[in-house]
Scaffold this motif. Structure first.
Motif, PDB file in Angstrom:
ATOM      1  N   ARG A  80       0.838  -1.214   0.000  1.00  0.00           N
ATOM      2  CA  ARG A  80       0.000   0.000   0.000  1.00  0.00           C
ATOM      3  C   ARG A  80       0.868   1.257   0.000  1.00  0.00           C
ATOM      4  NH1 ARG A  80      -5.260  -1.293  -1.212  1.00  0.00           N
ATOM      5  NH2 ARG A  80      -5.792  -3.166  -0.105  1.00  0.00           N
ATOM      6  N   ALA A  81       1.963   1.228   0.746  1.00  0.00           N
ATOM      7  CA  ALA A  81       2.877   2.373   0.755  1.00  0.00           C
ATOM      8  C   ALA A  81       3.473   2.591  -0.638  1.00  0.00           C
ATOM      9  CB  ALA A  81       3.979   2.165   1.791  1.00  0.00           C
ATOM     10  N   VAL A  82       3.853   1.511  -1.302  1.00  0.00           N
ATOM     11  CA  VAL A  82       4.411   1.609  -2.657  1.00  0.00           C
ATOM     12  C   VAL A  82       3.381   2.202  -3.617  1.00  0.00           C
ATOM     13  CG1 VAL A  82       5.269   0.295  -4.634  1.00  0.00           C
ATOM     14  CG2 VAL A  82       6.090  -0.242  -2.335  1.00  0.00           C
ATOM     15  N   LEU A  83       2.151   1.719  -3.549  1.00  0.00           N
ATOM     16  CA  LEU A  83       1.107   2.237  -4.438  1.00  0.00           C
ATOM     17  C   LEU A  83       0.869   3.728  -4.218  1.00  0.00           C
ATOM     18  CD1 LEU A  83      -1.500  -0.670  -4.321  1.00  0.00           C
ATOM     19  CD2 LEU A  83      -0.057  -0.009  -6.247  1.00  0.00           C
ATOM     20  N   GLN A  84       0.853   4.155  -2.969  1.00  0.00           N
ATOM     21  CA  GLN A  84       0.665   5.578  -2.682  1.00  0.00           C
ATOM     22  C   GLN A  84       1.858   6.391  -3.191  1.00  0.00           C
ATOM     23  OE1 GLN A  84      -2.536   5.135  -2.296  1.00  0.00           O
ATOM     24  NE2 GLN A  84      -2.623   6.734  -0.763  1.00  0.00           N
ATOM     25  N   LYS A  87       1.830   7.167  -6.965  1.00  0.00           N
ATOM     26  CA  LYS A  87       0.931   8.268  -7.335  1.00  0.00           C
ATOM     27  C   LYS A  87       1.670   9.605  -7.375  1.00  0.00           C
ATOM     28  CE  LYS A  87      -3.198   6.082  -5.423  1.00  0.00           C
ATOM     29  NZ  LYS A  87      -4.247   6.185  -4.383  1.00  0.00           N
ATOM     30  N   ILE A  88       2.677   9.744  -6.519  1.00  0.00           N
ATOM     31  CA  ILE A  88       3.441  10.996  -6.439  1.00  0.00           C
ATOM     32  C   ILE A  88       4.148  11.313  -7.756  1.00  0.00           C
ATOM     33  CG2 ILE A  88       5.418  12.105  -5.288  1.00  0.00           C
ATOM     34  CD1 ILE A  88       2.922  11.997  -3.600  1.00  0.00           C
ATOM     35  N   HIS A  90       3.056  11.160 -10.557  1.00  0.00           N
ATOM     36  CA  HIS A  90       2.103  11.680 -11.536  1.00  0.00           C
ATOM     37  C   HIS A  90       1.440  12.985 -11.115  1.00  0.00           C
ATOM     38  CE1 HIS A  90       2.605   7.943 -13.695  1.00  0.00           C
ATOM     39  NE2 HIS A  90       2.439   7.301 -12.556  1.00  0.00           N
ATOM     40  N   ILE A  91       1.893  13.581 -10.016  1.00  0.00           N
ATOM     41  CA  ILE A  91       1.368  14.876  -9.588  1.00  0.00           C
ATOM     42  C   ILE A  91       2.529  15.847  -9.387  1.00  0.00           C
ATOM     43  CG2 ILE A  91      -0.721  13.880  -8.578  1.00  0.00           C
ATOM     44  CD1 ILE A  91       0.523  14.199  -5.828  1.00  0.00           C
ATOM     45  N   ASP A  92       2.201  17.118  -9.230  1.00  0.00           N
ATOM     46  CA  ASP A  92       3.231  18.157  -9.167  1.00  0.00           C
ATOM     47  C   ASP A  92       3.782  18.427  -7.777  1.00  0.00           C
ATOM     48  OD1 ASP A  92       3.103  18.580 -11.911  1.00  0.00           O
ATOM     49  OD2 ASP A  92       1.537  20.105 -11.709  1.00  0.00           O
ATOM     50  N   SER A  93       3.175  17.856  -6.751  1.00  0.00           N
ATOM     51  CA  SER A  93       3.595  18.208  -5.397  1.00  0.00           C
ATOM     52  C   SER A  93       3.817  16.952  -4.553  1.00  0.00           C
ATOM     53  CB  SER A  93       2.521  19.073  -4.739  1.00  0.00           C
ATOM     54  OG  SER A  93       1.322  18.338  -4.614  1.00  0.00           O
ATOM     55  N   PHE A  94       4.277  17.195  -3.339  1.00  0.00           N
ATOM     56  CA  PHE A  94       4.383  16.149  -2.332  1.00  0.00           C
ATOM     57  C   PHE A  94       3.323  16.456  -1.271  1.00  0.00           C
ATOM     58  CE2 PHE A  94       8.711  15.994  -4.048  1.00  0.00           C
ATOM     59  CZ  PHE A  94       8.883  14.631  -4.211  1.00  0.00           C
ATOM     60  N   PRO A  95       2.187  15.756  -1.280  1.00  0.00           N
ATOM     61  CA  PRO A  95       1.145  16.025  -0.283  1.00  0.00           C
ATOM     62  C   PRO A  95       1.638  15.771   1.139  1.00  0.00           C
ATOM     63  CG  PRO A  95       0.323  14.600  -2.038  1.00  0.00           C
ATOM     64  CD  PRO A  95       1.810  14.715  -2.216  1.00  0.00           C
TER      65      PRO A  95
END
Length: 102
Positions: A80-84, A87-88, A90-95
């Motif tokens: 689950r950690a790998v999957l989350q 996702k990073i 493919h987005i512009d930020s680090f939530p």
């Protein structure tokens, strides 16, 4: 049926790299830490919050290889950690949070 909660919070961000702490109260698991390097598309896992020493596991997103395991961490929590983390890429930020409740 739920899978439990996996808590993933950002502890640091610098130069296109995000650092996260991963923990859970729903599984028998040690806390561990993840470093996500967007420019290299690499995810590294550590047991130490200072991210020192050799990583326990390194995943290169560009390579099609098994993700492996981390001693003391259930496969469900690690995957689950790998999957989350993926996702990073493919987005512009680090939530601030990548937490997962299933």
């Amino acid at each position: 049926m739920g899978f439990g909660t996996i808590i993933i919070f950002k502890v640091l961000e610098e130069a296109n790299v995000g650092y996260y702490k991963i923990s859970t109260n729903d599984f028998e698991s040690v806390d561990f830490y993840m470093c996500i390097d967007k420019s290299q598309q690499i995810i590294k896992f550590y047991l130490r919050q200072d991210f020192s020493g050799e990583p326990l596991n390194v995943i290169n997103y560009k390579e099609d290889k098994p993700i492996g395991k981390i001693p003391g961490v259930p496969t469900m929590v690690f995957s689950r950690a790998v999957l989350q983390a993926i996702k990073i890429f493919h987005i512009d930020s680090f939530p601030e949070s990548l937490s997962h409740a299933g």
